[in-house]
Write a protein that holds these residues in place. Structure first.
Motif, PDB file in Angstrom:
ATOM      1  N   GLY A 115       0.787  -1.219   0.000  1.00 34.54           N
ATOM      2  CA  GLY A 115       0.000   0.000   0.000  1.00 34.54           C
ATOM      3  C   GLY A 115       0.820   1.271   0.000  1.00 34.54           C
ATOM      4  O   GLY A 115       1.702   1.447   0.841  1.00 34.54           O
ATOM      5  N   ARG A 116       0.532   2.132  -0.958  1.00 37.47           N
ATOM      6  CA  ARG A 116       1.199   3.423  -1.086  1.00 37.47           C
ATOM      7  C   ARG A 116       0.959   4.274   0.161  1.00 37.47           C
ATOM      8  O   ARG A 116       1.875   4.920   0.668  1.00 37.47           O
ATOM      9  CB  ARG A 116       0.676   4.120  -2.346  1.00 37.47           C
ATOM     10  CG  ARG A 116       1.140   5.530  -2.532  1.00 37.47           C
ATOM     11  CD  ARG A 116       0.492   6.184  -3.730  1.00 37.47           C
ATOM     12  NE  ARG A 116      -0.942   6.305  -3.464  1.00 37.47           N
ATOM     13  CZ  ARG A 116      -1.884   6.099  -4.374  1.00 37.47           C
ATOM     14  NH1 ARG A 116      -1.578   5.788  -5.596  1.00 37.47           N
ATOM     15  NH2 ARG A 116      -3.156   6.218  -4.049  1.00 37.47           N
ATOM     16  N   THR A 117      -0.273   4.289   0.680  1.00 44.94           N
ATOM     17  CA  THR A 117      -0.595   5.113   1.847  1.00 44.94           C
ATOM     18  C   THR A 117       0.229   4.683   3.057  1.00 44.94           C
ATOM     19  O   THR A 117       0.782   5.523   3.768  1.00 44.94           O
ATOM     20  CB  THR A 117      -2.100   5.035   2.163  1.00 44.94           C
ATOM     21  OG1 THR A 117      -2.820   5.482   1.011  1.00 44.94           O
ATOM     22  CG2 THR A 117      -2.463   5.875   3.368  1.00 44.94           C
ATOM     23  N   TYR A 118       0.341   3.371   3.290  1.00 40.02           N
ATOM     24  CA  TYR A 118       1.136   2.870   4.416  1.00 40.02           C
ATOM     25  C   TYR A 118       2.596   3.273   4.245  1.00 40.02           C
ATOM     26  O   TYR A 118       3.238   3.754   5.190  1.00 40.02           O
ATOM     27  CB  TYR A 118       0.980   1.353   4.545  1.00 40.02           C
ATOM     28  CG  TYR A 118       1.715   0.733   5.712  1.00 40.02           C
ATOM     29  CD1 TYR A 118       1.696   1.315   6.975  1.00 40.02           C
ATOM     30  CD2 TYR A 118       2.422  -0.445   5.556  1.00 40.02           C
ATOM     31  CE1 TYR A 118       2.368   0.743   8.047  1.00 40.02           C
ATOM     32  CE2 TYR A 118       3.092  -1.029   6.624  1.00 40.02           C
ATOM     33  CZ  TYR A 118       3.066  -0.429   7.863  1.00 40.02           C
ATOM     34  OH  TYR A 118       3.737  -1.000   8.920  1.00 40.02           O
ATOM     35  N   ALA A 119       3.143   3.128   3.045  1.00 39.84           N
ATOM     36  CA  ALA A 119       4.541   3.496   2.799  1.00 39.84           C
ATOM     37  C   ALA A 119       4.759   4.986   3.054  1.00 39.84           C
ATOM     38  O   ALA A 119       5.740   5.377   3.706  1.00 39.84           O
ATOM     39  CB  ALA A 119       4.932   3.136   1.373  1.00 39.84           C
ATOM     40  N   LYS A 120       3.860   5.814   2.561  1.00 42.94           N
ATOM     41  CA  LYS A 120       4.009   7.265   2.750  1.00 42.94           C
ATOM     42  C   LYS A 120       3.860   7.643   4.222  1.00 42.94           C
ATOM     43  O   LYS A 120       4.562   8.536   4.705  1.00 42.94           O
ATOM     44  CB  LYS A 120       3.017   8.012   1.866  1.00 42.94           C
ATOM     45  CG  LYS A 120       3.423   7.940   0.392  1.00 42.94           C
ATOM     46  CD  LYS A 120       2.527   8.771  -0.500  1.00 42.94           C
ATOM     47  CE  LYS A 120       3.066   8.745  -1.928  1.00 42.94           C
ATOM     48  NZ  LYS A 120       2.301   9.615  -2.820  1.00 42.94           N
ATOM     49  N   ASP A 121       2.979   6.948   4.953  1.00 42.35           N
ATOM     50  CA  ASP A 121       2.838   7.193   6.390  1.00 42.35           C
ATOM     51  C   ASP A 121       4.128   6.838   7.134  1.00 42.35           C
ATOM     52  O   ASP A 121       4.566   7.565   8.032  1.00 42.35           O
ATOM     53  CB  ASP A 121       1.676   6.398   6.976  1.00 42.35           C
ATOM     54  CG  ASP A 121       0.310   6.939   6.565  1.00 42.35           C
ATOM     55  OD1 ASP A 121       0.227   8.053   6.006  1.00 42.35           O
ATOM     56  OD2 ASP A 121      -0.687   6.214   6.817  1.00 42.35           O
ATOM     57  N   LEU A 122       4.734   5.717   6.769  1.00 45.13           N
ATOM     58  CA  LEU A 122       5.998   5.307   7.399  1.00 45.13           C
ATOM     59  C   LEU A 122       7.099   6.323   7.127  1.00 45.13           C
ATOM     60  O   LEU A 122       7.869   6.674   8.023  1.00 45.13           O
ATOM     61  CB  LEU A 122       6.423   3.924   6.892  1.00 45.13           C
ATOM     62  CG  LEU A 122       5.621   2.731   7.382  1.00 45.13           C
ATOM     63  CD1 LEU A 122       6.024   1.461   6.635  1.00 45.13           C
ATOM     64  CD2 LEU A 122       5.789   2.542   8.884  1.00 45.13           C
ATOM     65  N   GLU A 138       1.343   3.376  -8.168  1.00 45.15           N
ATOM     66  CA  GLU A 138       1.174   2.183  -7.342  1.00 45.15           C
ATOM     67  C   GLU A 138       2.471   1.524  -6.887  1.00 45.15           C
ATOM     68  O   GLU A 138       2.495   0.879  -5.842  1.00 45.15           O
ATOM     69  CB  GLU A 138       0.355   1.147  -8.110  1.00 45.15           C
ATOM     70  CG  GLU A 138      -1.021   1.629  -8.465  1.00 45.15           C
ATOM     71  CD  GLU A 138      -1.791   0.604  -9.246  1.00 45.15           C
ATOM     72  OE1 GLU A 138      -2.873   0.207  -8.780  1.00 45.15           O
ATOM     73  OE2 GLU A 138      -1.296   0.173 -10.320  1.00 45.15           O
ATOM     74  N   PHE A 139       3.524   1.650  -7.668  1.00 41.46           N
ATOM     75  CA  PHE A 139       4.767   0.936  -7.389  1.00 41.46           C
ATOM     76  C   PHE A 139       5.924   1.907  -7.160  1.00 41.46           C
ATOM     77  O   PHE A 139       6.068   2.897  -7.883  1.00 41.46           O
ATOM     78  CB  PHE A 139       5.136   0.015  -8.556  1.00 41.46           C
ATOM     79  CG  PHE A 139       4.249  -1.177  -8.706  1.00 41.46           C
ATOM     80  CD1 PHE A 139       4.526  -2.365  -8.041  1.00 41.46           C
ATOM     81  CD2 PHE A 139       3.134  -1.129  -9.523  1.00 41.46           C
ATOM     82  CE1 PHE A 139       3.706  -3.471  -8.175  1.00 41.46           C
ATOM     83  CE2 PHE A 139       2.304  -2.233  -9.672  1.00 41.46           C
ATOM     84  CZ  PHE A 139       2.592  -3.404  -8.998  1.00 41.46           C
ATOM     85  N   ALA A 140       6.737   1.587  -6.154  1.00 36.90           N
ATOM     86  CA  ALA A 140       7.973   2.319  -5.889  1.00 36.90           C
ATOM     87  C   ALA A 140       9.044   1.295  -5.555  1.00 36.90           C
ATOM     88  O   ALA A 140       8.745   0.169  -5.142  1.00 36.90           O
ATOM     89  CB  ALA A 140       7.792   3.295  -4.738  1.00 36.90           C
TER      90      ALA A 140
END
Length: 179
Positions: A115-122, A138-140
């Motif tokens: 999840g992009r949102t979880y990654a950005k939150d971290l 979607e992908f990083a």
């Protein structure tokens, strides 16, 4: 920082989720706890279709990985049998973690944040230090740390086509680290 989640304590393939199964026995875990045969099914039964999808997508991903780079599919004749007999169990080298990634560029561990949102939150909270390059919405990827951000492990978000794409990205990480 300590890894917290489900799976093999000696994992080399880690998937990170923001939430734990809504079952009493998983609320206070403080390390990586191996599952036993039948436990994936029990979590799916108790916690619903969302968790069944997470386990199914995880097993499908492992099963479609290039066998030259990963040996998961060699352990069972189908992804369903792999899920039921090996996924997140002792010796599987797989983990489903609810703690932020502990990155070490010197290890061979593959890290996947769902999840992009979880990654950005971290990233925003300082719980993740990574040099993510966003390929699209979607992908990083962070090649040095063998880290990929992908859609959440759900059939609609991470379709079979996207699982194949993720598989190619993961093989690229393995090839890049061998150079």
């Amino acid at each position: 920082m300590t890894n917290i989640g489900l799976g093999c304590s000696k994992f080399t393939f880690a998937v990170y989720l923001a939430n734990t199964p809504n079952m009493l026995e998983y609320q206070d875990i403080s390390s990586v706890n191996s599952l036993v045969s039948g436990e994936v099914n029990a979590i799916g039964q108790a916690c619903g279709n969302g968790w069944r999808k997470v386990f199914n997508v995880y097993a499908k991903l492992l099963y479609v990985l290039n066998p030259t780079d990963f040996d998961f599919a060699q352990r069972a004749p189908t992804w369903q049998q792999y899920r039921d007999s090996y996924l997140l169990q002792t010796g599987s080298a797989t983990a489903l973690l609810f703690s932020p990634p502990v990155l070490n560029a010197n290890t061979q561990t593959i890290h996947i944040i769902c999840g992009r949102t979880y990654a950005k939150d971290l990233l925003a909270s300082g719980k993740l230090e990574a040099n993510l390059v966003w390929i699209d919405d979607e992908f990083a990827i962070d090649v040095k740390n063998r880290l990929v951000v992908c859609p959440y492990f759900d059939y609609r978000q991470l379709s079979n086509i996207k699982i194949e794409r993720l598989s190619v990205m993961l093989s690229g990480l393995v090839l890049d680290s061998s150079n």
